[in-house]
Write a protein that holds these residues in place. Structure first.
Motif, PDB file in Angstrom:
ATOM      1  N   PHE A  93     -33.607  27.548 -20.726  1.00  0.00           N
ATOM      2  CA  PHE A  93     -32.949  27.754 -19.438  1.00  0.00           C
ATOM      3  C   PHE A  93     -32.043  26.584 -19.064  1.00  0.00           C
ATOM      4  O   PHE A  93     -31.080  26.753 -18.313  1.00  0.00           O
ATOM      5  N   VAL A  94     -32.362  25.397 -19.573  1.00  0.00           N
ATOM      6  CA  VAL A  94     -31.599  24.201 -19.214  1.00  0.00           C
ATOM      7  C   VAL A  94     -30.435  23.955 -20.180  1.00  0.00           C
ATOM      8  O   VAL A  94     -29.296  23.713 -19.754  1.00  0.00           O
ATOM      9  N   PHE A  95     -30.709  24.013 -21.483  1.00  0.00           N
ATOM     10  CA  PHE A  95     -29.701  23.669 -22.486  1.00  0.00           C
ATOM     11  C   PHE A  95     -29.112  24.882 -23.200  1.00  0.00           C
ATOM     12  O   PHE A  95     -28.152  24.745 -23.946  1.00  0.00           O
ATOM     13  N   GLY A  96     -29.718  26.065 -23.037  1.00  0.00           N
ATOM     14  CA  GLY A  96     -29.294  27.240 -23.793  1.00  0.00           C
ATOM     15  C   GLY A  96     -30.296  27.530 -24.898  1.00  0.00           C
ATOM     16  O   GLY A  96     -30.984  26.634 -25.385  1.00  0.00           O
ATOM     17  N   TRP A  97     -30.359  28.794 -25.302  1.00  0.00           N
ATOM     18  CA  TRP A  97     -31.396  29.208 -26.238  1.00  0.00           C
ATOM     19  C   TRP A  97     -31.152  28.699 -27.657  1.00  0.00           C
ATOM     20  O   TRP A  97     -32.094  28.540 -28.432  1.00  0.00           O
ATOM     21  N   ASP A  98     -29.896  28.453 -28.022  1.00  0.00           N
ATOM     22  CA  ASP A  98     -29.637  27.853 -29.329  1.00  0.00           C
ATOM     23  C   ASP A  98     -30.291  26.476 -29.428  1.00  0.00           C
ATOM     24  O   ASP A  98     -30.950  26.147 -30.430  1.00  0.00           O
ATOM     25  N   HIS A  99     -30.128  25.684 -28.387  1.00  0.00           N
ATOM     26  CA  HIS A  99     -30.724  24.343 -28.388  1.00  0.00           C
ATOM     27  C   HIS A  99     -32.249  24.412 -28.304  1.00  0.00           C
ATOM     28  O   HIS A  99     -32.940  23.542 -28.847  1.00  0.00           O
ATOM     29  N   ALA A 100     -32.769  25.429 -27.648  1.00  0.00           N
ATOM     30  CA  ALA A 100     -34.221  25.606 -27.599  1.00  0.00           C
ATOM     31  C   ALA A 100     -34.774  25.885 -28.991  1.00  0.00           C
ATOM     32  O   ALA A 100     -35.838  25.386 -29.369  1.00  0.00           O
ATOM     33  N   MET A 101     -34.033  26.679 -29.773  1.00  0.00           N
ATOM     34  CA  MET A 101     -34.482  26.981 -31.137  1.00  0.00           C
ATOM     35  C   MET A 101     -34.367  25.754 -32.038  1.00  0.00           C
ATOM     36  O   MET A 101     -35.235  25.511 -32.888  1.00  0.00           O
ATOM     37  N   TYR A 102     -33.310  24.965 -31.852  1.00  0.00           N
ATOM     38  CA  TYR A 102     -33.219  23.701 -32.595  1.00  0.00           C
ATOM     39  C   TYR A 102     -34.366  22.771 -32.203  1.00  0.00           C
ATOM     40  O   TYR A 102     -34.893  22.032 -33.042  1.00  0.00           O
ATOM     41  N   SER A 103     -34.757  22.815 -30.937  1.00  0.00           N
ATOM     42  CA  SER A 103     -35.882  21.998 -30.470  1.00  0.00           C
ATOM     43  C   SER A 103     -37.181  22.410 -31.155  1.00  0.00           C
ATOM     44  O   SER A 103     -38.014  21.561 -31.493  1.00  0.00           O
ATOM     45  N   LEU A 104     -37.352  23.706 -31.368  1.00  0.00           N
ATOM     46  CA  LEU A 104     -38.541  24.188 -32.087  1.00  0.00           C
ATOM     47  C   LEU A 104     -38.558  23.672 -33.522  1.00  0.00           C
ATOM     48  O   LEU A 104     -39.608  23.297 -34.050  1.00  0.00           O
ATOM     49  N   ILE A 105     -37.375  23.640 -34.164  1.00  0.00           N
ATOM     50  CA  ILE A 105     -37.290  23.109 -35.528  1.00  0.00           C
ATOM     51  C   ILE A 105     -37.682  21.634 -35.543  1.00  0.00           C
ATOM     52  O   ILE A 105     -38.481  21.190 -36.377  1.00  0.00           O
ATOM     53  N   ALA A 106     -37.118  20.863 -34.604  1.00  0.00           N
ATOM     54  CA  ALA A 106     -37.434  19.431 -34.533  1.00  0.00           C
ATOM     55  C   ALA A 106     -38.922  19.208 -34.261  1.00  0.00           C
ATOM     56  O   ALA A 106     -39.548  18.326 -34.855  1.00  0.00           O
ATOM     57  N   TYR A 107     -39.487  20.020 -33.358  1.00  0.00           N
ATOM     58  CA  TYR A 107     -40.903  19.878 -33.013  1.00  0.00           C
ATOM     59  C   TYR A 107     -41.792  20.172 -34.216  1.00  0.00           C
ATOM     60  O   TYR A 107     -42.761  19.453 -34.486  1.00  0.00           O
ATOM     61  N   TYR A 108     -41.465  21.233 -34.967  1.00  0.00           N
ATOM     62  CA  TYR A 108     -42.268  21.599 -36.140  1.00  0.00           C
ATOM     63  C   TYR A 108     -42.213  20.498 -37.200  1.00  0.00           C
ATOM     64  O   TYR A 108     -43.232  20.122 -37.774  1.00  0.00           O
ATOM     65  N   ILE A 109     -41.002  19.986 -37.456  1.00  0.00           N
ATOM     66  CA  ILE A 109     -40.857  18.913 -38.454  1.00  0.00           C
ATOM     67  C   ILE A 109     -41.618  17.668 -38.013  1.00  0.00           C
ATOM     68  O   ILE A 109     -42.316  17.035 -38.820  1.00  0.00           O
ATOM     69  N   ALA A 110     -41.491  17.319 -36.742  1.00  0.00           N
ATOM     70  CA  ALA A 110     -42.204  16.141 -36.226  1.00  0.00           C
ATOM     71  C   ALA A 110     -43.711  16.333 -36.350  1.00  0.00           C
ATOM     72  O   ALA A 110     -44.438  15.405 -36.730  1.00  0.00           O
ATOM     73  N   PHE A 111     -44.201  17.542 -36.043  1.00  0.00           N
ATOM     74  CA  PHE A 111     -45.625  17.854 -36.132  1.00  0.00           C
ATOM     75  C   PHE A 111     -46.138  17.636 -37.553  1.00  0.00           C
ATOM     76  O   PHE A 111     -47.202  17.040 -37.772  1.00  0.00           O
ATOM     77  N   LYS A 112     -45.367  18.100 -38.544  1.00  0.00           N
ATOM     78  CA  LYS A 112     -45.770  17.938 -39.939  1.00  0.00           C
ATOM     79  C   LYS A 112     -45.713  16.476 -40.376  1.00  0.00           C
ATOM     80  O   LYS A 112     -46.575  15.994 -41.117  1.00  0.00           O
ATOM     81  N   MET A 113     -44.685  15.761 -39.915  1.00  0.00           N
ATOM     82  CA  MET A 113     -44.546  14.356 -40.303  1.00  0.00           C
ATOM     83  C   MET A 113     -45.638  13.489 -39.677  1.00  0.00           C
ATOM     84  O   MET A 113     -46.032  12.483 -40.258  1.00  0.00           O
ATOM     85  N   ILE A 114     -46.111  13.871 -38.505  1.00  0.00           N
ATOM     86  CA  ILE A 114     -47.240  13.154 -37.908  1.00  0.00           C
ATOM     87  C   ILE A 114     -48.457  13.260 -38.815  1.00  0.00           C
ATOM     88  O   ILE A 114     -49.146  12.265 -39.090  1.00  0.00           O
ATOM     89  N   ASP A 115     -48.733  14.473 -39.319  1.00  0.00           N
ATOM     90  CA  ASP A 115     -49.862  14.668 -40.227  1.00  0.00           C
ATOM     91  C   ASP A 115     -49.705  13.843 -41.500  1.00  0.00           C
ATOM     92  O   ASP A 115     -50.654  13.202 -41.970  1.00  0.00           O
ATOM     93  N   VAL A 116     -48.497  13.863 -42.074  1.00  0.00           N
ATOM     94  CA  VAL A 116     -48.248  13.114 -43.308  1.00  0.00           C
ATOM     95  C   VAL A 116     -48.437  11.621 -43.068  1.00  0.00           C
ATOM     96  O   VAL A 116     -49.031  10.912 -43.885  1.00  0.00           O
ATOM     97  N   THR A 117     -47.950  11.131 -41.944  1.00  0.00           N
ATOM     98  CA  THR A 117     -48.057   9.701 -41.641  1.00  0.00           C
ATOM     99  C   THR A 117     -49.501   9.280 -41.407  1.00  0.00           C
ATOM    100  O   THR A 117     -49.929   8.210 -41.853  1.00  0.00           O
TER     101      THR A 117
END
Length: 299
Positions: free
Chosen positions: A182-206
């Motif tokens: 609602f704030v940045f647009g749905w394209d940016h929300a989907m990019y945010s989901l990608i970043a969140y998923y990658i960060a989540f996995k990298m936290i586990d690896v670290t």
């Protein structure tokens, strides 16, 4: 004849004090490094591309976009109530470590804000920002701190609800990441989901490391032969445990050992070769310390 004297109590106390100081310094350095990496991920990759993370960080990015105030102000102010809860419910050490990390992260975002972003491609920003963010958060968690107050809320809610900490954090973050649409647009929300998923996995690896450890339980009639083979061919020590079959009532000898993920396939082949009918159970281990886990040299 040489005699060995036990350290005097005063000397032992001094050694313990020096060791404690070194541990505190090491912890502070790692939290500083992790929080600095998170600052880089936010100001150099995510924020300029209107990509958010979950938790307090995501709320802070949205608040900064709507108000125009510095990101570090919101990172500190929004985290403060959660830090107070953490101090009261979890402990002073955790709260102080988290406050230190949040301050470093906030100051880092302020210093890096004038710096030009490395890319304005939202996909590249989501991928590389997520990687750096996840590594930074993972380093802080390994050092015993946190950078996000929602984790504290999840721990406290978990004590009084049937939901796990992970489920509570996921629910909160889905709501926050959805708000980005609602704030940045749905394209940016989907990019945010990608970043969140990658960060989540990298936290586990670290946190767990690339060389993840595995616990192994083996029940076999040839337990001694298998144990000797694991010691000689794999270089891993084993422990023999006495057990009793629940159905047969027969005495069983159980082999327990810890190997790395890369050694798992070789261990399976050794067991299969010596006893194809052996019972074999392998599980993940998040941390291994002490004992004789260090691998022996194989000549």
């Amino acid at each position: 004849m040489t005699t060995f004297q036990q350290p005097l109590p005063a000397e032992a106390a001094r050694q313990h004090k020096r060791s404690s100081k070194l541990q505190i310094l090491r912890k502070a350095l790692f939290i500083f490094l992790g929080a600095a990496l998170v600052s880089v991920a936010l100001e150099i990759f995510l924020v300029p591309n209107q990509i958010i993370d979950g938790g307090v960080t995501g709320v802070s990015i949205i608040a900064q976009h709507l108000s125009g105030l510095p990101l570090g102000v919101f990172l500190t102010l929004i985290n403060l109530p959660f830090l107070f809860l953490g101090y009261k419910q979890i402990g002073k050490t955790f709260a102080v470590s988290t406050l230190y990390g949040v301050i470093i992260m906030s100051v880092g975002t302020a210093l890096l804000h004038p710096v030009e972003p490395l890319t304005l491609d939202p996909l590249l920003a989501a991928v590389f920002g997520g990687i750096i963010l996840g590594v930074g958060v993972g380093i802080v968690i390994r050092a015993g701190g946190s950078l996000d107050g929602t984790e504290i809320v999840a721990i406290l809610v978990n004590k009084k609800s049937p939901f796990s900490v992970g489920e509570i954090v996921l629910f909160i973050n889905v709501f926050i990441l959805g708000s980005a649409g609602f704030v940045f647009g749905w394209d940016h929300a989907m990019y945010s989901l990608i970043a969140y998923y990658i960060a989540f996995k990298m936290i586990d690896v670290t946190i767990e490391g690339f060389d993840e450890s595995k616990s192994v339980w083996i029940i076999s009639e040839n337990s001694k032969t298998i144990g000797d083979a694991l010691l000689q061919r794999l270089g891993r020590g084993v422990t023999y445990l006495n057990g009793e079959g629940g159905y047969s009532g027969d005495d069983k000898q159980v082999i327990f050992c810890v190997v790395t993920r890369l050694e798992q396939a070789k261990l399976k082949s050794i067991v299969e070769e010596l006893d194809p009918g052996a019972f074999l159970a392998i599980g993940n281990i998040h941390d291994v310390k002490g004992g004789r886990f260090k691998k022996k040299d194989i000549h």
